[in-house]
Design a protein around this motif. Structure first.
Motif, PDB file in Angstrom:
ATOM      1  N   CYS A 144      34.845  -4.801  24.105  1.00 11.16           N
ATOM      2  CA  CYS A 144      34.674  -3.611  24.879  1.00 11.16           C
ATOM      3  C   CYS A 144      34.010  -4.492  24.865  1.00 11.16           C
ATOM      4  CB  CYS A 144      34.155  -2.377  24.264  1.00 11.16           C
ATOM      5  SG  CYS A 144      33.576  -2.030  26.425  1.00 11.16           S
ATOM      6  N   ARG A 146      31.557  -3.842  28.230  1.00  6.41           N
ATOM      7  CA  ARG A 146      30.865  -2.903  28.759  1.00  6.41           C
ATOM      8  C   ARG A 146      29.525  -2.814  28.023  1.00  6.41           C
ATOM      9  NH1 ARG A 146      33.488  -1.831  33.730  1.00  6.41           N
ATOM     10  NH2 ARG A 146      35.209  -1.820  33.477  1.00  6.41           N
ATOM     11  N   CYS A 148      27.119   0.188  27.901  1.00  6.32           N
ATOM     12  CA  CYS A 148      26.420   1.460  27.919  1.00  6.32           C
ATOM     13  C   CYS A 148      25.490   1.163  27.112  1.00  6.32           C
ATOM     14  CB  CYS A 148      27.963   2.533  27.340  1.00  6.32           C
ATOM     15  SG  CYS A 148      29.357   1.904  29.218  1.00  6.32           S
ATOM     16  N   PHE A 150      24.230   3.928  25.280  1.00  3.98           N
ATOM     17  CA  PHE A 150      24.292   4.999  23.815  1.00  3.98           C
ATOM     18  C   PHE A 150      25.449   4.420  22.871  1.00  3.98           C
ATOM     19  CE2 PHE A 150      27.047   6.273  27.524  1.00  3.98           C
ATOM     20  CZ  PHE A 150      28.094   6.105  27.622  1.00  3.98           C
ATOM     21  N   CYS A 151      26.205   3.169  23.330  1.00  2.00           N
ATOM     22  CA  CYS A 151      27.177   2.701  23.043  1.00  2.00           C
ATOM     23  C   CYS A 151      26.895   1.774  21.145  1.00  2.00           C
ATOM     24  CB  CYS A 151      28.343   2.485  23.357  1.00  2.00           C
ATOM     25  SG  CYS A 151      29.722   2.393  22.606  1.00  2.00           S
ATOM     26  N   ILE A 153      29.762   0.499  20.251  1.00  2.00           N
ATOM     27  CA  ILE A 153      31.634   0.313  19.830  1.00  2.00           C
ATOM     28  C   ILE A 153      31.027  -1.623  20.075  1.00  2.00           C
ATOM     29  CG2 ILE A 153      33.647  -0.003  21.083  1.00  2.00           C
ATOM     30  CD1 ILE A 153      33.147   3.091  20.472  1.00  2.00           C
ATOM     31  N   PRO A 154      30.643  -2.077  21.436  1.00  2.00           N
ATOM     32  CA  PRO A 154      31.000  -4.009  22.053  1.00  2.00           C
ATOM     33  C   PRO A 154      30.382  -4.099  20.470  1.00  2.00           C
ATOM     34  CG  PRO A 154      29.928  -1.968  23.958  1.00  2.00           C
ATOM     35  CD  PRO A 154      30.439  -1.230  22.697  1.00  2.00           C
ATOM     36  N   GLN A 188      39.166   0.650  23.884  1.00  2.00           N
ATOM     37  CA  GLN A 188      37.775   1.098  24.634  1.00  2.00           C
ATOM     38  C   GLN A 188      37.602   1.614  25.933  1.00  2.00           C
ATOM     39  OE1 GLN A 188      36.053   1.859  22.368  1.00  2.00           O
ATOM     40  NE2 GLN A 188      37.400   0.645  20.080  1.00  2.00           N
ATOM     41  N   TYR A 224      37.847   3.415  32.598  1.00  2.00           N
ATOM     42  CA  TYR A 224      36.454   3.373  32.614  1.00  2.00           C
ATOM     43  C   TYR A 224      36.601   3.129  34.127  1.00  2.00           C
ATOM     44  CZ  TYR A 224      31.908   1.594  32.527  1.00  2.00           C
ATOM     45  OH  TYR A 224      30.448   1.900  32.472  1.00  2.00           O
TER      46      TYR A 224
HETATM   47  S1  SF4 Z   1      32.718   1.245  24.456  1.00  2.00           S
HETATM   48 FE1  SF4 Z   1      32.966   2.972  26.307  1.00  2.00          FE
HETATM   49  S2  SF4 Z   1      31.375   3.829  26.263  1.00  2.00           S
HETATM   50 FE2  SF4 Z   1      31.146   2.085  24.581  1.00  2.00          FE
HETATM   51  S3  SF4 Z   1      30.246   0.069  25.950  1.00  2.00           S
HETATM   52 FE3  SF4 Z   1      32.543   0.326  25.971  1.00  2.00          FE
HETATM   53  S4  SF4 Z   1      32.848   1.269  27.343  1.00  2.00           S
HETATM   54 FE4  SF4 Z   1      30.937   2.196  26.853  1.00  2.00          FE
END
Ligand code: SF4
Length: 432
Positions: A144, A146, A148, A150-151, A153-154, A188, A224
């Protein structure tokens, strides 16, 4: 080399499921057998999740259970893979020396080698299915771009990488040959599909070509709200086998919170997008996900979210309490909404959504719908309409009425009653 009997426990999301299925197909090609239960195995693999605290705890407790089996001599090897080692590899090694090795989310050749199997690029589009035979997931991209707040995952999954369309079409073709009728497109973030390959969205092209393969249902998950290619909504309306359904996680609606979450869109932009989607396809059912209790979320900001949900009337909605994740940017903020207050806000929002969902389902009473059957319990067949994704959305409970119906079959059904998250009725006709 001795061929091992392996039990793979796949935790977490559908993207992990795809990773596990890909690993199994490669390992089986090298003669490794996967068992239904850990009791029959000499090797245990745990594909972990590291998204939020609850998921981490589940991954740790399953790993400790495997360690217990090893200590008792019931298994000889344990491998832990996936998202948790991406975040805590060093700590895990120190605290769990009984685990033979840890692998991240992008170490397929390495874990195969540890199993005594070979990674074969030519088999990359093969999958050994963990889902019921009639539906599956197609992971169209990894990682990912992005940010965000709170995340994590990146950090776990790395930069966005679209899978080449040709590879996805081969993979989908093989799943179709296996009898898959419903294919759920996941990533994602499916909205960015193709930008890294062609500098523009390739999602609609991919969807059209997948639609030509002949699946009964194609479904779009994890869109998204920024860069979302609206042309897929037209395709949804025009193509019978593209479900009139979109999963569009929005997380919140308040401008200050959306800015702090670094979502790249404000309330007006969100409402404009939803308006365009519904104008293009009035038949569409929208699913979303919201986070409540984000750092600094005031009562007034939460009430704005309630008012937004009341106004927009989502067909499906999931809500999570904000989780203060140490690898996420928002960890620097003051997590000042108490756990009790967070849970109360989740309950309040879901109570509102329950009344909305009940109203949305009432319109099905007296109607005939097409249902894909997932399971049979006695003389009740349990299935879903095109408006319901596997594992997360509503169910149809249908009296079989003597029809010979099996999981994976479609049928038409008359809906007699409804509740917020269920439709009840009877089968009128079985289809294929
Ligand atoms: S996985 Fe989803 S929530 Fe996490 S940064 Fe990427 S878009 Fe945002």
């Amino acid at each position: 080399m001795t061929k091992h009997n392996v039990f793979l426990l796949s935790l977490g999301c559908s993207k992990n499921t795809v990773d596990s299925e890909r690993l199994m197909a490669q390992a089986e090609a090298s003669g490794i057998r996967f068992t239904e239960s850990a009791d029959e195995a000499d090797t245990i693999i745990i594909n972990t999740c590291g998204f939020i605290a609850d998921a981490k705890e589940e991954s740790i407790s399953e790993t400790l259970a495997a360690v217990g089996r090893k200590t008792e001599g019931r298994v000889s090897r344990i491998y832990v893979m996936g998202c948790l080692p991406e975040l805590y590899r060093r700590e895990l090694k120190e605290e769990l020396p009984e685990v033979d090795a840890f692998f991240g989310t992008r170490e397929l050749p390495e874990i195969l080698a540890a199993l005594g199997a070979e990674f074969n690029e030519g088999l990359y589009d093969r999958r050994s299915m963990l889902t019921p035979a009639h539906y599956s997931y197609l992971k169209i991209a990894e990682g990912c771009n992005r940010t965000c707040s709170f995340c994590s995952i990146p950090i776990i999954r790395g930069r966005y990488k679209s899978q080449p369309p040709e590879q996805l079409l081969r993979e989908a073709g093989l799943l179709r040959e296996k009898g898959v009728k419903e294919l759920n497109l996941i990533a994602q973030d499916i909205s960015l599909y193709g930008y890294d390959l062609a500098g523009k969205s390739l999602l609609n092209d991919l969807l059209l070509r997948l639609s030509d393969i002949g699946f009964d249902w194609l479904r779009l998950l994890y869109a998204y709200p920024v860069n979302f290619p609206l042309e897929v909504i037209r395709t949804m309306r025009e193509r019978e086998n593209v479900c009139n359904y979109l999963d569009l996680p929005l997380q919140h609606c308040n401008d200050r919170i959306l800015k702090s979450m670094n979502r790249g869109i404000d309330r007006k932009g969100t409402e404009r997008l939803i308006g365009s989607i519904r104008d293009l396809n009035p038949e569409i059912r929208l699913r979303t996900t919201m986070i409540v209790g984000y750092p600094g979320e005031t009562r007034a900001e939460f009430e704005e979210l309630l008012e937004f949900v009341e106004t927009v009337q989502f067909d499906r909605l999931g809500c999570f309490a904000y989780c203060h994740e140490e690898h996420a940017p928002a960890y620097a903020l003051d997590d000042n909404v108490s756990p009790e207050e967070k849970e109360e806000r989740v309950a309040e929002l879901m109570e509102l959504q329950e009344s909305i969902a009940a109203g949305k389902n009432r319109v099905f009473e007296g109607r005939v719908v097409k249902v894909l059957i997932d399971s049979i319990e006695g003389d009740i067949a349990i299935g879903r309409t095109e408006y319901d994704a596997p594992e997360v959305d509503n169910e149809c409970l249908l009296e079989t009425g003597g029809f010979d119906i099996q999981p994976g079959m479609f049928c038409t059904a008359a809906i007699d009653e409804s509740s917020a998250y269920e439709l009840q009725g009877r089968i009128l006709q079985t289809l294929h």
